[in-house]
Design an enzyme around this catalytic site. Structure first.
Site: not given
Length: 634
Positions: A511, A554
């Site tokens: 992430d 993301e």
């Protein structure tokens, strides 16, 4: 037909061995001769006629529809005078006829269709008590081939004998010779036939009659006519069946060869005459031509004429020719329709993009294309002739990675007689790498050969589109990594591998730290650049067999095949380092980048791929909570 045109100068005395005619009331003495006139019946000297020969000659006379049938000996004592009821002039004429029919080197019958039309014969018979118009004699031969007499036909009306009638007369003559000539016609004892011979004779006569019936039916049913040409005089006679082919009645055609040439189609005339001349000159064994001929109604028919010169003179010049003519109009029309159909099919197959083919595989294994349309030039850059011997030239063009599948597909189709279908690549000299798709249905022939009829087409563009669609369906449009669905399918496949005892694998969840702040400060376009930048770093760190995917926003996931926890941590550290060392430059500034990573190992006991993904997500959560830019394992 052979026609006598002169009489021998010296005519020796004649004796008649036998003659019979159909039984009708006697004519007045010296009166006109009627057909089957018993008053004209001849006897052998004054001796009684053998009943079997008498019956046979009556049968011959009735068969040909003439006034009388006679047996005239070739040699006889000079002192024997005319037979009863025969005047001396007719006696002398028949004697000359008996000798004349053996004079030709071909030993052919002597036939006078119309005595009145022949000056020599007309003068000889001018004073006969019975008027004659037609005489025919077929030679009789003894056991050693010697000429012993003739079977004669006589009639008061002119007539002709076509080829079929001549053949029948010859058959009758052989039966008469076998019955009567033993070895000479001189005595009644030699003419005697035992009772044991009678059934065989009757059987032979019945066979002759049956032969005649079958021959007549065969000729009539085949659309065939018979012609007989006198090459010297230019006279040609046609059977009734021949005239019927052109729609003419029996009396409507002349017998001049010049008139027959006028009926030839102008485009065929030169060819027909040349073929005829070649046979006359002995350059061809038979005369055989197919040509068009004008019918009575002005239309043209296609006919096949076959013939052969039957006699030649001492210098080899043609004298007489006999032949047949068959109506082949329907066959020519059918052949033309077949040709047009074949042309249509060829044009269609040649114009259709792709290769229409017939492939044969012999029991020994050799395969070749027995038919290939013009499309083979596009599909394989070959000609039909190159593929007609064997398929080696085609095998050489198949992509090496697809060659085994290409061969196996035909072997399977041949063994099971199931349709052949294959998508394969070819490497062509000019077009380069191309995709082909083939489909065909097999059938087994009686000799064990397998034949496929099928079609091969270019599917390169379709395969490109399919690849693009597959990419769209399995790839994230922004980063060009696998999308979530495709990544999960790969993890499921890896889990099945682990469950079957395969090597383990690790799953990493990644992430990007502070990604929302990047979007807020630099904008979403820069945020997209950051995502693409991280995806490229992942690609550089992965090995063959590994996969990276964008799970959402993301978040990224990585499947590390055949990796343990230590190896997965090593990959994670390299990814963190590269990401931090390669910040994204923006308008004279840089975007600082870090990433948090969670790692877990896949276990055979995992219920699904989602189980491993959930564990790695928990580890990622701990890394984020622990201060970001960290690596945690679960």
């Amino acid at each position: 037909m052979t026609v006598s045109s002169s009489m021998p100068e010296a005519v020796p005395p004649i004796s008649v061995a036998g003659c019979a005619a159909a039984r009708e009331p006697a004519a007045e003495p010296g009166g006109p001769l009627r057909s089957h006139d018993h008053a004209f019946s001849l006897a052998a000297g004054h001796a009684p006629m053998d009943p079997l020969i008498d019956g046979l000659l009556r049968l011959v006379a009735a068969h040909f529809g003439v006034a009388a049938a006679c047996i005239v000996p070739g040699e006889a004592p000079a002192e024997r005078g005319p037979a009863a009821g025969v005047d001396e002039t007719l006696h002398e004429a028949l004697r000359a006829l008996a000798h004349g029919c053996d004079a030709g080197r071909e030993r052919e019958p002597l036939i006078v269709p119309d005595i009145f039309a022949d000056p020599a014969w007309r003068n000889v018979l001018a004073h006969a008590s019975k008027p004659l118009r037609f005489v025919a004699a077929w030679p009789l031969y003894g056991a050693q081939g010697e000429h012993v007499g003739s079977l004669c036909l006589i009639d008061p009306e002119p007539r002709e004998l076509d080829a079929a009638s001549r053949a029948n007369l010859g058959d009758f003559a052989r039966v008469v010779a076998a019955l009567a000539v033993r070895p000479t016609l001189a005595t009644n004892r030699d003419l005697a036939v035992s009772a044991a011979d009678e059934p065989a004779l009757h059987a032979g006569l019945e066979a002759l009659r049956e032969h005649e019936r079958l021959l007549a039916h065969a000729i009539a049913g085949s659309g065939t006519g018979i012609w007989d040409r006198d090459v010297v005089t230019g006279e040609i006679r046609y059977s009734v069946g021949w005239k019927a082919i052109l729609g003419y009645a029996e009396h409507e055609l002349t017998s001049r060869i010049e008139d027959s040439y006028l009926r030839l189609h102008p485009d065929d005339r030169e060819y027909v005459l040349a073929a005829m001349q070649a046979h006359f000159e002995g350059r061809t064994p038979v005369y055989e031509v197919e040509h068009r001929i004008r019918c009575k109604d002005g239309r043209y028919k296609w006919i096949c004429s076959r013939g052969k010169v039957m006699s030649r003179d001492a210098q080899g010049r043609a004298l007489r020719m006999i032949g047949t003519t068959t109506d082949i109009t329907s066959m020519r029309e059918m052949a033309e329709r077949l040709r047009e159909s074949a042309t249509l099919v060829t044009n269609l197959t040649n114009e259709v993009p792709g290769l229409v083919f017939q492939r044969r595989q012999l029991p020994g294994g050799r395969a070749f294309f027995s038919y290939a349309s013009a499309g083979i030039a596009e599909i394989y850059e070959l000609t039909p002739e190159q593929a007609a011997h064997d398929t080696a030239c085609i095998d050489a063009l198949i992509h090496p990675d697809d060659l085994d599948a290409w061969r196996a597909s035909f072997e399977h189709s041949a063994a099971s007689l199931t349709p052949w279908h294959l998508e394969f690549r070819v490497q062509l000299p000019q077009q380069g790498l191309r995709w082909r798709q083939g489909d065909a249905r097999p059938q087994r022939l009686a000799d064990g050969t397998t034949v496929w009829h099928g079609f091969i087409t270019d599917v390169t563009e379709r395969k490109r589109i399919e690849a693009e669609l597959q990419e769209f369906a399995s790839t994230d449009g922004l980063t060009r990594l696998a999308n979530r669905r495709h990544f999960m399918a790969r993890v499921e496949s890896q889990l099945a591998h682990v469950r079957h005892g395969g090597t383990g694998a690790a799953v990493m969840m990644c992430d990007l730290d502070h990604f929302k702040s990047i979007n807020d400060r630099w904008g979403h376009a820069i945020g997209d650049d950051v995502l693409r930048h991280f995806a490229e770093i992942l690609r550089t760190q992965l090995r063959a067999g590994d996969m990276a995917g964008r799970i959402g926003g993301e978040e990224f996931a990585v499947l590390l095949a055949a990796a343990d926890l230590e190896g997965a941590q090593s990959v994670a550290r390299r990814v963190q380092e590269r990401f931090a060392e390669q910040p994204l430059g923006v308008e004279g500034d840089v975007v600082a980048l870090t990433v948090s990573i969670g790692i877990t190992l896949m276990h055979a006991a995992d219920m699904s791929a989602q189980a491993a993904l959930t564990r790695s997500d928990f580890a990622l959560y701990r890394a984020k909570k622990g201060g970001r830019n960290r690596i945690e394992c679960a």
